[in-house]
Motif scaffolding. Structure first.
Motif, PDB file in Angstrom:
ATOM      1  N   PRO A 335       0.957  -1.223   0.063  1.00 60.56           N
ATOM      2  CA  PRO A 335       0.087   0.007   0.094  1.00 60.56           C
ATOM      3  C   PRO A 335       0.732   1.374   0.110  1.00 60.56           C
ATOM      4  CG  PRO A 335      -0.796  -1.514   1.584  1.00 60.56           C
ATOM      5  CD  PRO A 335       0.440  -2.181   0.990  1.00 60.56           C
ATOM      6  N   VAL A 336       0.371   2.298  -0.731  1.00 59.51           N
ATOM      7  CA  VAL A 336       1.135   3.662  -0.839  1.00 59.51           C
ATOM      8  C   VAL A 336       0.449   4.456   0.284  1.00 59.51           C
ATOM      9  CG1 VAL A 336       1.740   3.367  -3.261  1.00 59.51           C
ATOM     10  CG2 VAL A 336      -0.524   4.180  -2.699  1.00 59.51           C
ATOM     11  N   ARG A 337       1.493   5.389   0.685  1.00 53.24           N
ATOM     12  CA  ARG A 337       1.011   6.521   1.757  1.00 53.24           C
ATOM     13  C   ARG A 337       1.921   7.635   1.547  1.00 53.24           C
ATOM     14  NH1 ARG A 337       2.053   7.917   6.845  1.00 53.24           N
ATOM     15  NH2 ARG A 337       4.039   6.997   6.822  1.00 53.24           N
ATOM     16  N   SER A 375       7.450  -1.613  -4.948  1.00 53.01           N
ATOM     17  CA  SER A 375       8.039  -1.717  -6.439  1.00 53.01           C
ATOM     18  C   SER A 375       7.295  -1.074  -7.432  1.00 53.01           C
ATOM     19  CB  SER A 375       8.551  -2.876  -6.565  1.00 53.01           C
ATOM     20  OG  SER A 375       7.417  -3.768  -6.951  1.00 53.01           O
ATOM     21  N   THR A 376       5.922  -1.160  -7.432  1.00 53.66           N
ATOM     22  CA  THR A 376       4.943  -0.347  -8.291  1.00 53.66           C
ATOM     23  C   THR A 376       4.393   1.008  -8.106  1.00 53.66           C
ATOM     24  OG1 THR A 376       3.124  -1.361  -7.312  1.00 53.66           O
ATOM     25  CG2 THR A 376       4.258  -2.731  -8.612  1.00 53.66           C
ATOM     26  N   ALA A 377       5.144   1.564  -6.955  1.00 49.54           N
ATOM     27  CA  ALA A 377       4.594   2.831  -6.803  1.00 49.54           C
ATOM     28  C   ALA A 377       5.081   3.828  -7.701  1.00 49.54           C
ATOM     29  CB  ALA A 377       5.092   3.262  -5.287  1.00 49.54           C
ATOM     30  N   LYS A 378       3.911   4.649  -8.069  1.00 52.20           N
ATOM     31  CA  LYS A 378       4.469   5.920  -9.063  1.00 52.20           C
ATOM     32  C   LYS A 378       3.989   7.129  -8.505  1.00 52.20           C
ATOM     33  CE  LYS A 378       3.543   7.256 -13.856  1.00 52.20           C
ATOM     34  NZ  LYS A 378       2.977   7.015 -15.106  1.00 52.20           N
ATOM     35  N   VAL A 379       4.956   8.138  -8.265  1.00 52.78           N
ATOM     36  CA  VAL A 379       4.599   9.445  -7.915  1.00 52.78           C
ATOM     37  C   VAL A 379       4.571  10.390  -9.116  1.00 52.78           C
ATOM     38  CG1 VAL A 379       5.347  11.213  -6.264  1.00 52.78           C
ATOM     39  CG2 VAL A 379       5.609   8.840  -5.754  1.00 52.78           C
ATOM     40  N   GLU A 380       3.725  11.225  -9.103  1.00 47.96           N
ATOM     41  CA  GLU A 380       3.665  12.410 -10.196  1.00 47.96           C
ATOM     42  C   GLU A 380       3.473  13.702  -9.629  1.00 47.96           C
ATOM     43  OE1 GLU A 380       1.779  10.593 -14.272  1.00 47.96           O
ATOM     44  OE2 GLU A 380       0.456  10.338 -12.338  1.00 47.96           O
ATOM     45  N   THR A 407      -0.447  19.553  -8.033  1.00 49.39           N
ATOM     46  CA  THR A 407      -1.191  18.282  -7.546  1.00 49.39           C
ATOM     47  C   THR A 407      -0.126  16.996  -7.587  1.00 49.39           C
ATOM     48  OG1 THR A 407      -3.067  18.825  -9.054  1.00 49.39           O
ATOM     49  CG2 THR A 407      -2.651  16.372  -8.125  1.00 49.39           C
ATOM     50  N   LEU A 408      -0.004  16.449  -6.334  1.00 46.35           N
ATOM     51  CA  LEU A 408       0.678  15.004  -5.818  1.00 46.35           C
ATOM     52  C   LEU A 408      -0.199  13.859  -6.013  1.00 46.35           C
ATOM     53  CD1 LEU A 408       3.558  14.176  -5.038  1.00 46.35           C
ATOM     54  CD2 LEU A 408       2.535  14.320  -2.818  1.00 46.35           C
ATOM     55  N   ARG A 409       0.286  13.304  -6.975  1.00 45.60           N
ATOM     56  CA  ARG A 409      -0.545  11.924  -7.372  1.00 45.60           C
ATOM     57  C   ARG A 409       0.248  11.015  -7.120  1.00 45.60           C
ATOM     58  NH1 ARG A 409      -2.170   8.683 -11.625  1.00 45.60           N
ATOM     59  NH2 ARG A 409      -4.077   8.253 -11.822  1.00 45.60           N
ATOM     60  N   VAL A 410      -0.183   9.773  -6.481  1.00 41.04           N
ATOM     61  CA  VAL A 410       0.455   8.542  -6.061  1.00 41.04           C
ATOM     62  C   VAL A 410      -0.321   7.462  -6.314  1.00 41.04           C
ATOM     63  CG1 VAL A 410       1.584   7.410  -4.503  1.00 41.04           C
ATOM     64  CG2 VAL A 410       1.773   9.853  -4.260  1.00 41.04           C
ATOM     65  N   THR A 411       0.217   6.430  -7.070  1.00 39.88           N
ATOM     66  CA  THR A 411      -0.574   5.178  -7.480  1.00 39.88           C
ATOM     67  C   THR A 411       0.152   3.820  -7.138  1.00 39.88           C
ATOM     68  OG1 THR A 411      -1.925   4.055  -9.063  1.00 39.88           O
ATOM     69  CG2 THR A 411       0.052   5.412  -9.757  1.00 39.88           C
ATOM     70  N   GLN A 414      -2.585  -0.652  -9.191  1.00 38.48           N
ATOM     71  CA  GLN A 414      -3.703  -1.509  -9.154  1.00 38.48           C
ATOM     72  C   GLN A 414      -5.003  -0.642  -8.499  1.00 38.48           C
ATOM     73  OE1 GLN A 414      -3.222  -5.341  -7.426  1.00 38.48           O
ATOM     74  NE2 GLN A 414      -1.604  -5.927  -8.832  1.00 38.48           N
ATOM     75  N   ASN A 415      -4.751  -0.125  -7.247  1.00 42.11           N
ATOM     76  CA  ASN A 415      -5.758   0.533  -6.594  1.00 42.11           C
ATOM     77  C   ASN A 415      -5.990   1.941  -7.075  1.00 42.11           C
ATOM     78  OD1 ASN A 415      -6.361  -1.625  -4.963  1.00 42.11           O
ATOM     79  ND2 ASN A 415      -4.209  -1.311  -4.161  1.00 42.11           N
ATOM     80  N   PRO A 416      -7.124   2.766  -6.698  1.00 40.97           N
ATOM     81  CA  PRO A 416      -7.282   4.289  -7.156  1.00 40.97           C
ATOM     82  C   PRO A 416      -6.031   4.922  -6.546  1.00 40.97           C
ATOM     83  CG  PRO A 416      -9.340   3.006  -6.562  1.00 40.97           C
ATOM     84  CD  PRO A 416      -8.184   2.053  -6.124  1.00 40.97           C
ATOM     85  N   PRO A 417      -5.709   5.875  -7.396  1.00 41.94           N
ATOM     86  CA  PRO A 417      -4.460   6.743  -6.629  1.00 41.94           C
ATOM     87  C   PRO A 417      -4.993   7.440  -5.499  1.00 41.94           C
ATOM     88  CG  PRO A 417      -5.510   7.704  -8.865  1.00 41.94           C
ATOM     89  CD  PRO A 417      -6.271   6.228  -8.486  1.00 41.94           C
ATOM     90  N   LEU A 418      -3.771   8.064  -4.906  1.00 41.42           N
ATOM     91  CA  LEU A 418      -3.858   9.021  -3.886  1.00 41.42           C
ATOM     92  C   LEU A 418      -3.489  10.456  -4.437  1.00 41.42           C
ATOM     93  CD1 LEU A 418      -2.238   7.332  -0.706  1.00 41.42           C
ATOM     94  CD2 LEU A 418      -4.615   7.192  -1.394  1.00 41.42           C
TER      95      LEU A 418
END
Length: 497
Positions: A335-337, A375-380, A407-411, A414-418
């Motif tokens: 899980p991303v946080r 490993s799959t976390a992506k930050v934009e 905007t800080l977008r994190v995914t 698989q799950n909806p982004p934060l």
């Protein structure tokens, strides 16, 4: 004179002695001519002739036996299998028995096996008898002068099917005899039962990514996958006929990712089935092959499906048995946080009002972030620069248009982004600055109008401090904030970036 004296001396003695006369008479009878012998009986003469002819014939027969006799031809008295059916599942192999007459006349024995259609399926197996029994026949055969008897000679035959065996005797070359052949009855070698995968299951259908901290506060998280990867278990029936096991890993769409081959039998020899070293800690062989928790090494986030195929011995041109597929296994990402998201070193607020006096340069700001993920976390960071690392800091200018949104977008893929968004809005802190008129009047200007009184000079601008109270109050609306900000001095605004 002498003669007369002898006669005179002997004569009175002969005449006067009766004993002498008797002896003389006997001598006279002995010296008389013998009478002719009587003829022998006819049967004696015939017997003598027969004995002579017999002796002559025996001598001639001896000469014929030694020099002219044709030796007897060897032949197969019997050739038969020990039983008519054999089962490869029980480790049986065909055994053959035979009897051969006059084995001393045989130089070589050839043994062949034929399929019912006449195709050579076994041999030829060659036994050289020129120097006596070969070593490989000594445990099974007894040889006398006129008879060779072999019992239950094992044949190295592991192919299922039906066979008819042929024994060929090749006599000694010096005898100039034709080969002798004999066939056995039909022998059936039953095939091994085909191995079959009864069950193939993963130990879990859902894993969390390696390194995920699972605690009571996150009861929905699955246990994290270890370095061994996804573990699978299986059961295979009829393992005695197994040659190999093929374990293949695929995506749910059928894309093959890789696989492993487990060899359970030496293909070059008919050895019994045995566990390879990599399966020994997880498997056991009884009437079935049971393996539990075999590591696959699959640790990356994604979906996987396993396929197990048994490869039997003596496969030949036959098709492989049906493969068994497992259900889909999912390794979920960690899980991303968003651990922190700051503006100028302070936790970011949803909205900021930035006062910008006319003629002054538009200030900038510094944004910093730190994200926890796998490993799959992506930050934009949008609208620019786009994809960034899990943590970092950037200095960014405000837009002259008056409103800037970052905007800080994190995914995790698989799950909806934060999403965290911050809006900056610039405004004029003195929109209605008053004009001071000289009350005493002034001299008219060249146009005849009185000159306006000089306005009161604005206070000198002071250096402004870093981001302060106005940003902390940015969650209030601009309508309620502007009057308050308008009455503050620039020093109090504390809005420099």
């Amino acid at each position: 004179m002498a003669g007369s004296q002898i006669e005179q001396w002997q004569e009175p003695e002969l005449q006067g002695d009766p004993a002498v006369e008797t002896a003389a008479a006997a001598a006279a009878i002995t010296l008389a001519p013998a009478l002719a012998p009587l003829p022998r009986p006819r049967w004696q003469r015939r017997l003598a002739i027969a004995l002579g002819l017999g002796a002559l014939g025996g001598f001639g027969g001896l000469l014929w036996w030694v020099f002219l006799r044709t030796p007897p031809s060897p032949y197969v008295l019997d050739i038969s299998p020990s039983q008519s059916e054999y089962a490869l599942a029980q480790g049986d192999s065909p055994r053959l028995s035979w009897q051969v007459s006059h084995p001393r006349q045989v130089q070589t024995i050839l043994l062949r096996g034929y399929a019912p259609d006449g195709t050579l399926a076994y041999g030829p197996e060659t036994y050289d008898l020129s120097q006596g029994l070969p070593v490989n026949l000594l445990p099974y055969c007894d040889q006398a002068r006129r008879l060779l008897t072999c019992r239950d000679v094992p044949l190295d035959l592991r192919q299922p099917g039906q066979y008819r065996f042929e024994l060929t005797l090749l006599p000694d070359m010096g005898l100039n005899l034709a080969p002798v052949r004999a066939e056995s009855s039909l022998v059936t070698v039953a095939d091994l039962p085909q191995p079959r995968v009864v069950e193939l299951v993963p130990d879990q259908v859902i894993y969390s990514e390696a390194g995920t901290q699972v605690s009571d506060s996150n009861p929905t998280l699955a246990p994290a996958v270890t370095d061994a990867g996804i573990r699978v278990s299986w059961i295979v029936a009829n393992p005695e006929s197994l040659q190999d096991l093929l374990l293949v890993v695929k995506r749910p769409d059928g894309t093959t990712l890789g696989g492993r081959r487990f060899t359970l039998r030496n293909p070059s020899s008919p050895s019994p089935v045995a566990l390879p070293e990599e399966l020994q800690p997880f498997c056991q062989i009884q009437d079935r092959l049971i393996c539990q928790g075999v590591p696959s090494g699959m640790v990356e986030v994604g979906q996987y499906q396993f396929e197990l195929t048994p490869v039997p011995t003596n496969l030949g041109d036959r098709d492989l048995p049906a493969a068994k597929q497992s259900e889909v296994v999912n390794i979920q990402p960690r899980p991303v946080r968003i651990a922190s998201f700051t503006i100028n070193g302070r936790e970011a607020e949803p909205k900021y009002l930035v006062p910008v006096e006319p003629g002054q340069s538009i200030p900038g700001f510094q944004v910093a972030w730190r994200v926890e993920g796998g490993s799959t976390a992506k930050v934009e960071l949008l609208p620019s620069p786009g994809t960034v690392g899990l943590q970092g800091a950037l200095s960014m200018p405000l837009s002259p248009a008056g409103t800037t949104t970052v905007t800080l977008r994190v995914t995790d893929g698989q799950n909806p982004p934060l999403v965290r968004a911050v809006t900056f809005e610039t405004f004029n802190p003195r929109p209605n600055q008053p004009v001071i008129i000289n009350q005493g009047g002034g001299s008219p200007n060249s146009s005849g109008q009185p000159a306006p009184a000089p306005s009161t000079p604005a206070p000198a601008a002071r250096p402004r401090d870093p981001l302060g109270d106005s940003l902390r109050d940015s969650d209030s609306t601009s309508g309620s904030t502007l009057p308050e900000l308008q009455n503050r001095s620039p020093d109090e605004l504390d809005l420099k970036f």
